[in-house]
Design a protein around this motif. Structure first.
Motif, PDB file in Angstrom:
ATOM      1  N   ALA A 134       0.823  -1.211   0.000  1.00  0.00           N
ATOM      2  CA  ALA A 134       0.000   0.000   0.000  1.00  0.00           C
ATOM      3  C   ALA A 134       0.865   1.274   0.000  1.00  0.00           C
ATOM      4  O   ALA A 134       0.394   2.351  -0.364  1.00  0.00           O
ATOM      5  N   TYR A 135       2.125   1.129   0.375  1.00  0.00           N
ATOM      6  CA  TYR A 135       3.046   2.282   0.312  1.00  0.00           C
ATOM      7  C   TYR A 135       3.141   2.852  -1.112  1.00  0.00           C
ATOM      8  O   TYR A 135       3.469   4.023  -1.310  1.00  0.00           O
ATOM      9  N   LYS A 136       2.873   1.982  -2.105  1.00  0.00           N
ATOM     10  CA  LYS A 136       2.973   2.434  -3.507  1.00  0.00           C
ATOM     11  C   LYS A 136       2.100   3.661  -3.756  1.00  0.00           C
ATOM     12  O   LYS A 136       2.372   4.460  -4.654  1.00  0.00           O
ATOM     13  N   ASP A 137       1.037   3.790  -2.950  1.00  0.00           N
ATOM     14  CA  ASP A 137       0.118   4.928  -3.138  1.00  0.00           C
ATOM     15  C   ASP A 137       0.784   6.279  -2.861  1.00  0.00           C
ATOM     16  O   ASP A 137       0.263   7.322  -3.246  1.00  0.00           O
ATOM     17  N   THR A 138       1.923   6.263  -2.186  1.00  0.00           N
ATOM     18  CA  THR A 138       2.559   7.543  -1.845  1.00  0.00           C
ATOM     19  C   THR A 138       3.357   8.116  -3.009  1.00  0.00           C
ATOM     20  O   THR A 138       3.817   9.253  -2.948  1.00  0.00           O
ATOM     21  N   LYS A 139       3.567   7.331  -4.047  1.00  0.00           N
ATOM     22  CA  LYS A 139       4.380   7.780  -5.170  1.00  0.00           C
ATOM     23  C   LYS A 139       3.844   9.095  -5.737  1.00  0.00           C
ATOM     24  O   LYS A 139       2.646   9.281  -5.864  1.00  0.00           O
ATOM     25  N   GLY A 140       4.735  10.005  -6.046  1.00  0.00           N
ATOM     26  CA  GLY A 140       4.306  11.261  -6.665  1.00  0.00           C
ATOM     27  C   GLY A 140       4.883  12.489  -5.984  1.00  0.00           C
ATOM     28  O   GLY A 140       5.695  12.381  -5.065  1.00  0.00           O
ATOM     29  N   GLU A 141       4.442  13.664  -6.446  1.00  0.00           N
ATOM     30  CA  GLU A 141       5.016  14.923  -5.966  1.00  0.00           C
ATOM     31  C   GLU A 141       4.084  15.624  -4.980  1.00  0.00           C
ATOM     32  O   GLU A 141       2.871  15.636  -5.170  1.00  0.00           O
ATOM     33  N   TYR A 142       4.692  16.235  -3.978  1.00  0.00           N
ATOM     34  CA  TYR A 142       3.919  16.963  -2.965  1.00  0.00           C
ATOM     35  C   TYR A 142       4.590  18.286  -2.660  1.00  0.00           C
ATOM     36  O   TYR A 142       5.820  18.347  -2.522  1.00  0.00           O
ATOM     37  N   GLN A 143       3.773  19.313  -2.532  1.00  0.00           N
ATOM     38  CA  GLN A 143       4.306  20.636  -2.207  1.00  0.00           C
ATOM     39  C   GLN A 143       4.466  20.778  -0.694  1.00  0.00           C
ATOM     40  O   GLN A 143       3.489  20.660   0.047  1.00  0.00           O
ATOM     41  N   PHE A 144       5.687  20.985  -0.253  1.00  0.00           N
ATOM     42  CA  PHE A 144       5.943  21.319   1.148  1.00  0.00           C
ATOM     43  C   PHE A 144       6.204  22.819   1.214  1.00  0.00           C
ATOM     44  O   PHE A 144       6.283  23.485   0.192  1.00  0.00           O
ATOM     45  N   SER A 145       6.378  23.349   2.435  1.00  0.00           N
ATOM     46  CA  SER A 145       6.449  24.810   2.502  1.00  0.00           C
ATOM     47  C   SER A 145       7.666  25.366   1.760  1.00  0.00           C
ATOM     48  O   SER A 145       7.573  26.379   1.080  1.00  0.00           O
ATOM     49  N   ASN A 146       8.812  24.691   1.861  1.00  0.00           N
ATOM     50  CA  ASN A 146       9.994  25.231   1.189  1.00  0.00           C
ATOM     51  C   ASN A 146      10.425  24.489  -0.062  1.00  0.00           C
ATOM     52  O   ASN A 146      11.359  24.906  -0.735  1.00  0.00           O
ATOM     53  N   TYR A 147       9.790  23.362  -0.311  1.00  0.00           N
ATOM     54  CA  TYR A 147      10.272  22.533  -1.430  1.00  0.00           C
ATOM     55  C   TYR A 147       9.205  21.595  -1.930  1.00  0.00           C
ATOM     56  O   TYR A 147       8.140  21.454  -1.318  1.00  0.00           O
ATOM     57  N   VAL A 148       9.551  20.950  -3.037  1.00  0.00           N
ATOM     58  CA  VAL A 148       8.686  19.892  -3.553  1.00  0.00           C
ATOM     59  C   VAL A 148       9.341  18.560  -3.226  1.00  0.00           C
ATOM     60  O   VAL A 148      10.533  18.371  -3.490  1.00  0.00           O
ATOM     61  N   LEU A 149       8.566  17.674  -2.626  1.00  0.00           N
ATOM     62  CA  LEU A 149       9.057  16.318  -2.371  1.00  0.00           C
ATOM     63  C   LEU A 149       8.482  15.409  -3.438  1.00  0.00           C
ATOM     64  O   LEU A 149       7.275  15.366  -3.628  1.00  0.00           O
ATOM     65  N   ASP A 150       9.391  14.707  -4.137  1.00  0.00           N
ATOM     66  CA  ASP A 150       8.918  13.744  -5.126  1.00  0.00           C
ATOM     67  C   ASP A 150       9.322  12.352  -4.659  1.00  0.00           C
ATOM     68  O   ASP A 150      10.517  12.054  -4.553  1.00  0.00           O
ATOM     69  N   ILE A 151       8.338  11.535  -4.358  1.00  0.00           N
ATOM     70  CA  ILE A 151       8.621  10.135  -4.022  1.00  0.00           C
ATOM     71  C   ILE A 151       8.683   9.412  -5.358  1.00  0.00           C
ATOM     72  O   ILE A 151       7.666   9.109  -5.968  1.00  0.00           O
ATOM     73  N   GLU A 152       9.916   9.209  -5.829  1.00  0.00           N
ATOM     74  CA  GLU A 152      10.095   8.764  -7.218  1.00  0.00           C
ATOM     75  C   GLU A 152       9.971   7.263  -7.361  1.00  0.00           C
ATOM     76  O   GLU A 152       9.587   6.747  -8.403  1.00  0.00           O
ATOM     77  N   HIS A 153      10.388   6.582  -6.316  1.00  0.00           N
ATOM     78  CA  HIS A 153      10.326   5.125  -6.372  1.00  0.00           C
ATOM     79  C   HIS A 153       9.969   4.621  -4.992  1.00  0.00           C
ATOM     80  O   HIS A 153      10.523   5.095  -4.002  1.00  0.00           O
ATOM     81  N   VAL A 154       9.012   3.696  -4.936  1.00  0.00           N
ATOM     82  CA  VAL A 154       8.652   3.112  -3.649  1.00  0.00           C
ATOM     83  C   VAL A 154       9.054   1.647  -3.651  1.00  0.00           C
ATOM     84  O   VAL A 154       8.712   0.903  -4.572  1.00  0.00           O
ATOM     85  N   GLN A 155       9.796   1.265  -2.651  1.00  0.00           N
ATOM     86  CA  GLN A 155      10.301  -0.111  -2.571  1.00  0.00           C
ATOM     87  C   GLN A 155       9.138  -1.100  -2.428  1.00  0.00           C
ATOM     88  O   GLN A 155       8.073  -0.742  -1.913  1.00  0.00           O
ATOM     89  N   GLY A 156       9.352  -2.331  -2.877  1.00  0.00           N
ATOM     90  CA  GLY A 156       8.291  -3.333  -2.849  1.00  0.00           C
ATOM     91  C   GLY A 156       8.122  -3.994  -1.494  1.00  0.00           C
ATOM     92  O   GLY A 156       7.040  -4.442  -1.140  1.00  0.00           O
ATOM     93  N   ASP A 157       9.210  -4.100  -0.745  1.00  0.00           N
ATOM     94  CA  ASP A 157       9.110  -4.651   0.613  1.00  0.00           C
ATOM     95  C   ASP A 157      10.234  -4.074   1.469  1.00  0.00           C
ATOM     96  O   ASP A 157      11.148  -3.444   0.946  1.00  0.00           O
ATOM     97  N   PRO A 158      10.137  -4.251   2.785  1.00  0.00           N
ATOM     98  CA  PRO A 158      11.079  -3.565   3.681  1.00  0.00           C
ATOM     99  C   PRO A 158      12.538  -3.955   3.473  1.00  0.00           C
ATOM    100  O   PRO A 158      13.434  -3.243   3.913  1.00  0.00           O
ATOM    101  N   PHE A 159      12.752  -5.101   2.789  1.00  0.00           N
ATOM    102  CA  PHE A 159      14.124  -5.560   2.621  1.00  0.00           C
ATOM    103  C   PHE A 159      14.706  -5.174   1.259  1.00  0.00           C
ATOM    104  O   PHE A 159      15.893  -5.341   1.019  1.00  0.00           O
ATOM    105  N   ALA A 160      13.861  -4.684   0.357  1.00  0.00           N
ATOM    106  CA  ALA A 160      14.332  -4.303  -0.987  1.00  0.00           C
ATOM    107  C   ALA A 160      15.156  -3.015  -0.902  1.00  0.00           C
ATOM    108  O   ALA A 160      15.239  -2.392   0.156  1.00  0.00           O
TER     109      ALA A 160
END
Ligand code: ADP
Ligand code: MG
Length: 569
Positions: A21-47
């Motif tokens: 379900a972490y995959k849903d976080t992928k994408g860009e978000y506006q923070f107050s001073n910057y843009v955070l882009d979650i470019e790649h989301v790992q498939g499991d905690p060990f990847a």
């Protein structure tokens, strides 16, 4: 663009769910001073951890343009920022939960100042881009969104505020970094004007702490230039430094065993890079095209004209277009010289410790016993002057065991208990009394080899699923093709090797083929990189966070060692 509030909502929704379900976080978000882009989301905690890109626009970063308006300043500023960010991250990265949960990671810088994808400043608008990795936290395989929220909404904003916003920077420190960068840039230019191949400032610390540490050796004997070779540099920041200038030509470094010869040469090897303050080598420079030449038995050679050194091999192999999968000490060193010249290298650095003896020299008695027609090798000693006089390629050579090179040298430096002496005059006098018995039948190099070698397009590397892997600095593998880079001594960081992997794949796809020679391929690539930056290589794909720019020389040398893309293999 979504706001950070949206990200918070997603995190609340997926908390305690299964890891995917972490995959849903992928994408860009506006923070107050910057843009955070979650470019790649790992498939499991060990990847491999998830990749994040933080972009602070020029206005928010507030870095005045005089900190990045020239390439050397921009790279120094990026390097400084990255070290600061890295330090803050190391304080905050902690494994909490399963696998890589909670680990925050960013490229670690060594003693050299390199251009890296982990931190980049846009030279047009001062925008700062940071690429890092975060292990998205979980307990077992259950999402721990609270912990990720802490990292994304507290830890990272804090670090960005502290390190990337100009208003919060330690300006004195940053200005110090800039002054050093300007000084280094200035000295490299002066070296060109003064026709020097190397410059080593007085008080430099050349030896390293150990064979596995690039930190300076404590309590080392500091470098001091011999009076006769002393050169003054009036640096742009107003300081004046003195140091030893090595002119173009053939320079010999002699001295007893353990007196610091190899240490001097190694410092010159690294002198193609700029070093950070406190390294001890921040004012040690060699011509940026310099290449260490060594024997490397076992390497592959492809269609290289080594005939200036090797002729009449027993099996009648053609040495004008020589290929082998398993070179000998002497043929590998010959190929290394010729290929270095092909890259446009102007200074060859050679240490007898890592050379094939029969490539370097053949003594008088041996010449009498084994006659020319039985010896395929024209040793380096018979080519070293010609390389300089006809082709402008200088040599700096450590030779503690054979005096024959005295007859060929323009300068002779002696290392004596780590102190440096100019013994050129003395040597000339002694050498006159011991005439060198040059082989009378040593012919001139008729023409320099013409470098028209081409690279194959490797069909296996076309498509999207190309796997690039490095094993430290020792080996690069692309899909399953391997290239041994252990002896590319001037490769300083595995990130450079990884970058070489990506450059290969790009060249294989977009440059190699047709009439492109290796030379013209590398030149074309360099031009594209100068013009469009690293994004040229990745087009619209995400740029990996762990790459550093290599020199063109190491790129060339890696191509030469890649068995799959050279012709006739
Ligand atoms: P050589 O090549 O002449 O045999 P090296 O350069 O390998 O000698 O140096 C021998 C040892 O001396 C190494 O352990 C090196 O770290 C150390 N060394 C070199 N230069 C210095 C110096 N300036 N001060 C202190 N130790 C040094
Ligand atoms: Mg040595």
């Amino acid at each position: 663009m979504r706001s950070n509030r949206d990200l918070k909502n997603i995190l609340e929704r997926i908390d305690h769910k299964g890891y995917p379900a972490y995959k849903d976080t992928k994408g860009e978000y506006q923070f107050s001073n910057y843009v955070l882009d979650i470019e790649h989301v790992q498939g499991d905690p060990f990847a491999s951890p998830s990749q994040l890109r933080i972009t602070v626009n020029g206005k928010n970063a507030g870095l005045p343009s005089n900190y990045y308006d020239k390439k050397h300043k921009r790279i120094a500023a990026q390097d400084y920022l990255l070290r600061k960010i890295g330090y803050e991250i190391s304080k905050n990265s902690k494994q909490r939960g399963s696998g890589k949960s909670g680990i925050i990671h960013i490229s670690r810088c060594g003693q050299q100042i390199l251009e890296r994808t982990a931190c980049q400043i846009n030279d047009r608008n001062g925008e700062v881009t940071i690429r890092l990795e975060v292990g998205f936290p979980a307990n077992g395989r259950t999402i721990n969104a609270g912990e990720l929220e802490r990292i994304l909404f507290h830890v990272l904003p804090d670090i960005v505020n502290k390190t990337v916003l100009f208003q919060n920077m330690n300006i004195m420190e940053l200005d110090g970094v800039m002054r050093l960068a300007e000084n280094q840039y200035f000295i490299r230019n002066e070296m060109k004007i003064m026709e020097l191949t190397a410059f080593i400032a007085d008080n430099s610390v050349l030896p390293r702490k150990s064979g596995i540490s690039q930190q300076p050796l404590e309590n080392a004997v500091r470098f001091r230039s011999p009076e006769s070779m002393k050169i003054k540099m009036n640096l742009p920041d107003g300081t004046i430094i003195y140091g030893m200038g090595i002119p173009k030509g053939v320079t010999l470094i002699v001295g007893g065993g353990y007196h610091g010869k190899s240490t001097l040469l190694e410092a010159l090897q690294m002198g193609v890079y700029d070093h950070i303050a406190g390294d001890g080598r921040e004012y040690v420079f060699s011509d940026s095209s310099s290449m260490k030449i060594r024997a490397e038995d076992g390497r592959s050679i492809s269609q290289t004209d080594i005939s200036m050194f090797i002729n009449n091999l027993p099996n009648k192999m053609n040495t004008k277009c020589f290929s082998t999968q398993n070179a000998s000490g002497s043929t590998s060193q010959a190929a290394n010289v010729v290929e270095a010249v092909e890259t446009g290298c102007r200074v060859l650095l050679i240490d007898e410790d890592t050379s094939a003896t029969n490539f370097m020299i053949r003594d008088e008695l041996m010449q009498l016993v084994v006659t020319k027609d039985k010896e395929p090798i024209t040793p380096y000693i018979d080519r070293v002057r010609e390389l300089y006089e006809a082709y402008g390629v200088s040599t700096i050579l450590v030779a503690g065991s054979s005096g024959e090179y005295f007859h060929k040298a323009d300068m002779v430096i002696q290392m004596d208990e780590y102190h440096t002496y100019d013994i050129t005059e003395y040597v000339k006098e002694v050498a006159q009394r011991h005439a060198y018995c040059a082989k009378a039948d040593c012919e001139r190099i008729v023409v320099m080899p013409d470098f028209n070698r081409k690279a194959h397009v490797n069909k296996d590397w076309i498509g999207d699923r190309i796997k690039i892997k490095v094993y430290g600095k020792d080996m690069l593998s692309i899909n399953r093709d391997e290239i041994d880079t252990r002896y590319l001594e001037q490769l300083v960081d595995e990130e450079q090797l990884r970058m070489i992997g990506y450059l290969f794949v790009y060249m294989n796809h977009s440059v190699f083929g047709g009439n492109m020679t290796i030379q013209s391929s590398v030149e074309k690539l360099i031009k594209l990189l100068e013009k469009n930056g690293i994004k040229e290589i990745f087009q619209n794909q995400k740029i990996p966070c762990n790459l550093a720019m290599p020199r063109p020389q190491e790129l060339y040398m890696s191509i030469n060692r890649f068995r799959k893309i050279m012709n006739n293999i």
